[in-house]
Each structure stands twice: as structure tokens, then as C-alpha cells.
Design a protein around this motif. Structure first.
Motif, PDB file in Angstrom:
ATOM      1  N   PRO A  46      14.020  -1.511  -8.334  1.00 38.62           N
ATOM      2  CA  PRO A  46      12.935  -1.702  -8.955  1.00 38.62           C
ATOM      3  C   PRO A  46      11.429  -1.574  -8.396  1.00 38.62           C
ATOM      4  CG  PRO A  46      13.672  -4.038  -8.296  1.00 38.62           C
ATOM      5  CD  PRO A  46      14.618  -2.835  -7.906  1.00 38.62           C
ATOM      6  N   ASP A  47      10.309  -1.122  -9.065  1.00 37.89           N
ATOM      7  CA  ASP A  47       9.216  -0.892  -8.519  1.00 37.89           C
ATOM      8  C   ASP A  47       8.367  -2.242  -7.870  1.00 37.89           C
ATOM      9  OD1 ASP A  47       9.156   1.795  -9.361  1.00 37.89           O
ATOM     10  OD2 ASP A  47       8.565   0.796 -11.333  1.00 37.89           O
ATOM     11  N   THR A  48       8.992  -3.424  -8.454  1.00 36.73           N
ATOM     12  CA  THR A  48       8.182  -4.604  -7.820  1.00 36.73           C
ATOM     13  C   THR A  48       9.661  -5.852  -8.101  1.00 36.73           C
ATOM     14  OG1 THR A  48       6.233  -3.998  -8.797  1.00 36.73           O
ATOM     15  CG2 THR A  48       6.372  -6.470  -8.192  1.00 36.73           C
ATOM     16  N   ILE A  49       9.541  -6.858  -7.431  1.00 32.65           N
ATOM     17  CA  ILE A  49      10.375  -7.841  -7.364  1.00 32.65           C
ATOM     18  C   ILE A  49       9.679  -9.359  -7.396  1.00 32.65           C
ATOM     19  CG2 ILE A  49      12.194  -9.047  -6.191  1.00 32.65           C
ATOM     20  CD1 ILE A  49      13.064  -6.340  -5.092  1.00 32.65           C
ATOM     21  N   LEU A  50       9.979  -9.982  -8.258  1.00 40.25           N
ATOM     22  CA  LEU A  50       9.304 -11.327  -8.335  1.00 40.25           C
ATOM     23  C   LEU A  50      10.396 -12.269  -8.020  1.00 40.25           C
ATOM     24  CD1 LEU A  50       7.033 -13.353  -9.003  1.00 40.25           C
ATOM     25  CD2 LEU A  50       8.039 -13.349 -11.274  1.00 40.25           C
ATOM     26  N   LEU A  51      10.310 -12.786  -6.602  1.00 45.83           N
ATOM     27  CA  LEU A  51      11.155 -13.537  -5.919  1.00 45.83           C
ATOM     28  C   LEU A  51      11.207 -14.812  -5.602  1.00 45.83           C
ATOM     29  CD1 LEU A  51      13.998 -13.053  -4.253  1.00 45.83           C
ATOM     30  CD2 LEU A  51      12.649 -12.383  -2.284  1.00 45.83           C
ATOM     31  N   ASP A  52      12.022 -15.514  -6.114  1.00 47.81           N
ATOM     32  CA  ASP A  52      12.134 -17.294  -5.840  1.00 47.81           C
ATOM     33  C   ASP A  52      12.442 -17.485  -4.471  1.00 47.81           C
ATOM     34  OD1 ASP A  52      11.913 -19.770  -6.311  1.00 47.81           O
ATOM     35  OD2 ASP A  52      13.961 -20.080  -7.275  1.00 47.81           O
ATOM     36  N   TRP A  53      12.158 -18.414  -3.994  1.00 49.50           N
ATOM     37  CA  TRP A  53      12.452 -18.901  -2.549  1.00 49.50           C
ATOM     38  C   TRP A  53      13.775 -19.560  -2.494  1.00 49.50           C
ATOM     39  CZ3 TRP A  53      11.044 -18.997   2.599  1.00 49.50           C
ATOM     40  CH2 TRP A  53      11.449 -19.967   3.537  1.00 49.50           C
ATOM     41  N   ASN A  54      14.109 -20.747  -3.253  1.00 44.25           N
ATOM     42  CA  ASN A  54      15.039 -21.531  -3.282  1.00 44.25           C
ATOM     43  C   ASN A  54      16.030 -21.235  -4.450  1.00 44.25           C
ATOM     44  OD1 ASN A  54      16.335 -23.692  -1.923  1.00 44.25           O
ATOM     45  ND2 ASN A  54      14.849 -25.106  -2.615  1.00 44.25           N
ATOM     46  N   MET A  55      17.341 -20.706  -4.018  1.00 42.90           N
ATOM     47  CA  MET A  55      18.231 -20.348  -5.115  1.00 42.90           C
ATOM     48  C   MET A  55      19.576 -20.391  -4.399  1.00 42.90           C
ATOM     49  SD  MET A  55      16.806 -16.623  -6.468  1.00 42.90           S
ATOM     50  CE  MET A  55      16.764 -16.078  -4.763  1.00 42.90           C
ATOM     51  N   PHE A  63      17.908 -12.728   0.712  1.00 43.06           N
ATOM     52  CA  PHE A  63      17.985 -11.393  -0.118  1.00 43.06           C
ATOM     53  C   PHE A  63      16.914 -10.478   0.459  1.00 43.06           C
ATOM     54  CE2 PHE A  63      15.335  -9.389  -3.582  1.00 43.06           C
ATOM     55  CZ  PHE A  63      15.987  -8.495  -3.714  1.00 43.06           C
ATOM     56  N   LEU A  64      15.675 -10.997   0.788  1.00 43.02           N
ATOM     57  CA  LEU A  64      14.417 -10.256   1.288  1.00 43.02           C
ATOM     58  C   LEU A  64      15.005  -9.402   2.491  1.00 43.02           C
ATOM     59  CD1 LEU A  64      11.579  -9.299   0.928  1.00 43.02           C
ATOM     60  CD2 LEU A  64      10.989 -11.462   1.863  1.00 43.02           C
ATOM     61  N   LYS A  65      15.769 -10.130   3.431  1.00 37.90           N
ATOM     62  CA  LYS A  65      15.988  -9.359   4.579  1.00 37.90           C
ATOM     63  C   LYS A  65      17.045  -8.476   4.310  1.00 37.90           C
ATOM     64  CE  LYS A  65      15.251 -13.304   7.464  1.00 37.90           C
ATOM     65  NZ  LYS A  65      15.695 -14.520   8.434  1.00 37.90           N
ATOM     66  N   LEU A  66      18.003  -8.765   3.426  1.00 39.34           N
ATOM     67  CA  LEU A  66      19.053  -7.692   2.954  1.00 39.34           C
ATOM     68  C   LEU A  66      18.338  -6.473   2.427  1.00 39.34           C
ATOM     69  CD1 LEU A  66      22.054  -9.538   1.598  1.00 39.34           C
ATOM     70  CD2 LEU A  66      21.896  -8.029   3.574  1.00 39.34           C
ATOM     71  N   LEU A  67      17.625  -6.636   1.311  1.00 39.53           N
ATOM     72  CA  LEU A  67      16.574  -5.607   0.764  1.00 39.53           C
ATOM     73  C   LEU A  67      16.054  -4.870   1.512  1.00 39.53           C
ATOM     74  CD1 LEU A  67      15.628  -4.493  -1.978  1.00 39.53           C
ATOM     75  CD2 LEU A  67      13.711  -5.830  -1.635  1.00 39.53           C
ATOM     76  N   TYR A  80       6.729 -13.001  -3.486  1.00 38.22           N
ATOM     77  CA  TYR A  80       7.485 -14.324  -3.204  1.00 38.22           C
ATOM     78  C   TYR A  80       6.910 -15.288  -3.794  1.00 38.22           C
ATOM     79  CZ  TYR A  80      10.602 -16.235  -0.048  1.00 38.22           C
ATOM     80  OH  TYR A  80      11.893 -16.782   0.555  1.00 38.22           O
ATOM     81  N   CYS A  81       7.620 -16.114  -4.670  1.00 41.94           N
ATOM     82  CA  CYS A  81       7.141 -17.147  -5.313  1.00 41.94           C
ATOM     83  C   CYS A  81       7.790 -18.547  -5.016  1.00 41.94           C
ATOM     84  CB  CYS A  81       7.634 -16.831  -6.872  1.00 41.94           C
ATOM     85  SG  CYS A  81       6.973 -17.903  -8.084  1.00 41.94           S
ATOM     86  N   LEU A  94       6.862 -13.449   4.681  1.00 44.77           N
ATOM     87  CA  LEU A  94       5.688 -12.238   4.825  1.00 44.77           C
ATOM     88  C   LEU A  94       6.413 -11.528   6.031  1.00 44.77           C
ATOM     89  CD1 LEU A  94       2.279 -14.123   4.340  1.00 44.77           C
ATOM     90  CD2 LEU A  94       3.375 -12.368   3.008  1.00 44.77           C
ATOM     91  N   LYS A  95       6.911 -12.256   7.072  1.00 48.76           N
ATOM     92  CA  LYS A  95       7.104 -11.593   8.093  1.00 48.76           C
ATOM     93  C   LYS A  95       8.571 -10.829   7.784  1.00 48.76           C
ATOM     94  CE  LYS A  95       8.732 -12.288  13.018  1.00 48.76           C
ATOM     95  NZ  LYS A  95       9.157 -13.173  14.116  1.00 48.76           N
ATOM     96  N   ALA A  96       9.410 -11.389   6.875  1.00 51.30           N
ATOM     97  CA  ALA A  96      10.794 -10.798   6.593  1.00 51.30           C
ATOM     98  C   ALA A  96      10.397  -9.450   5.488  1.00 51.30           C
ATOM     99  CB  ALA A  96      11.787 -11.627   6.074  1.00 51.30           C
ATOM    100  N   GLY A  97       8.955  -9.331   5.176  1.00 55.01           N
ATOM    101  CA  GLY A  97       8.962  -8.141   4.261  1.00 55.01           C
ATOM    102  C   GLY A  97       8.351  -8.501   2.954  1.00 55.01           C
ATOM    103  N   ALA A  98       8.031  -9.696   2.576  1.00 54.90           N
ATOM    104  CA  ALA A  98       7.229  -9.948   1.296  1.00 54.90           C
ATOM    105  C   ALA A  98       5.686  -9.308   1.320  1.00 54.90           C
ATOM    106  CB  ALA A  98       7.312 -11.404   1.003  1.00 54.90           C
ATOM    107  N   ASP A  99       5.399  -8.891   0.124  1.00 50.23           N
ATOM    108  CA  ASP A  99       4.234  -8.191   0.196  1.00 50.23           C
ATOM    109  C   ASP A  99       2.944  -9.390  -0.032  1.00 50.23           C
ATOM    110  OD1 ASP A  99       4.749  -5.169   0.707  1.00 50.23           O
ATOM    111  OD2 ASP A  99       6.130  -5.668  -1.064  1.00 50.23           O
TER     112      ASP A  99
END
Length: 123
Positions: A46-55, A63-67, A80-81, A94-99
């Protein structure tokens, strides 16, 4: 059409975010955990990902590190939400790559502002 993957274990959050993003002319897909999300990204990034912290199964951070390690995984803008008001958790994301990040609960104005920033950053 711009695409967004909403990754959250809450069906209510996914439904609310989907309604807002579709109004902003996004094509929206959903995943309820990080594993489902990574599978969907492997099929179509996708162009954008809205990502929850706790799942369950796979956290947002995992997920973010794998992505970001995946070929093409550097491209999506990740917002990151979290309900956590923990600066340390936000810094990790943010360090793992969240914008960008935003706090839950969010409303239409907050989500629109974050996605306007995402759209302008991509332009």
C-alpha cells in the motif's frame, strides 16, 4: 487511487478509519494483526499504513521491523497509532521506521491532518 492498509485488532477502529479514508478517496484494505498485514503487503504494497501498536499474534513494532526489511517495504508511509502516551514507545516506533504517529482515540480532523501530511510527503 491512493491505497491504505489499516492494521488494528479493533474492528471499530478499522471501521471508523475506513469510513474517513474512503471519504478522502483512498482505496482501503484491513488487517487485524501484524501477520495478516505482512501477508497483505507481500501481495500488494500500500501507499500508506495506519498501524496499531498493541495487537495479538504480531505487534505493530514487530510488523514495522519486518516491513522495513522487506524489499519495497521502505516505500509505504507508516502512521503509528497508539493509546500509549509513552514517549519511549513512540521513539521506538520512529526508530523502527514509522513516519509519523497519532494517539487514540482519534477523530476525523486528526486523521485527515495526518493523511494530508502523508499525501504532501509523497508528492
Amino acid at each position: 487511487m491512493r491505497t491504505c492498509l489499516i492494521v488494528d485488532d479493533s474492528s471499530v477502529v478499522r471501521k471508523v478509519a475506513r469510513r474517513i479514508l474512503e471519504d478522502l478517496d483512498y482505496s482501503v484494505d484491513e488487517a487485524e494483526d501484524g501477520q495478516e498485514a505482512i501477508d497483505k503487503c507481500r501481495q500488494q504494497m500500500p501507499d500508506t499504513i495506519l498501524l496499531d501498536w498493541n495487537m495479538p499474534i504480531m505487534s505493530g513494532l514487530e510488523f514495522l521491523k519486518l516491513l522495513r526489511a522487506y524489499v519495497g517495504g521502505e516505500k509505504p508511509r507508516v502512521i503509528y497509532c497508539t493509546v500509549e502516551n509513552d514517549i519511549g514507545a513512540i521513539a521506538l516506533a520512529l526508530k523502527a521506521g514509522a513516519d509519523d504517529y497519532m494517539m487514540k482515540p482519534f477523530d476525523r480532523a486528526i486523521l485527515e491532518a495526518k493523511f494530508d501530511l502523508a499525501e504532501n510527503a509523497a508528492a
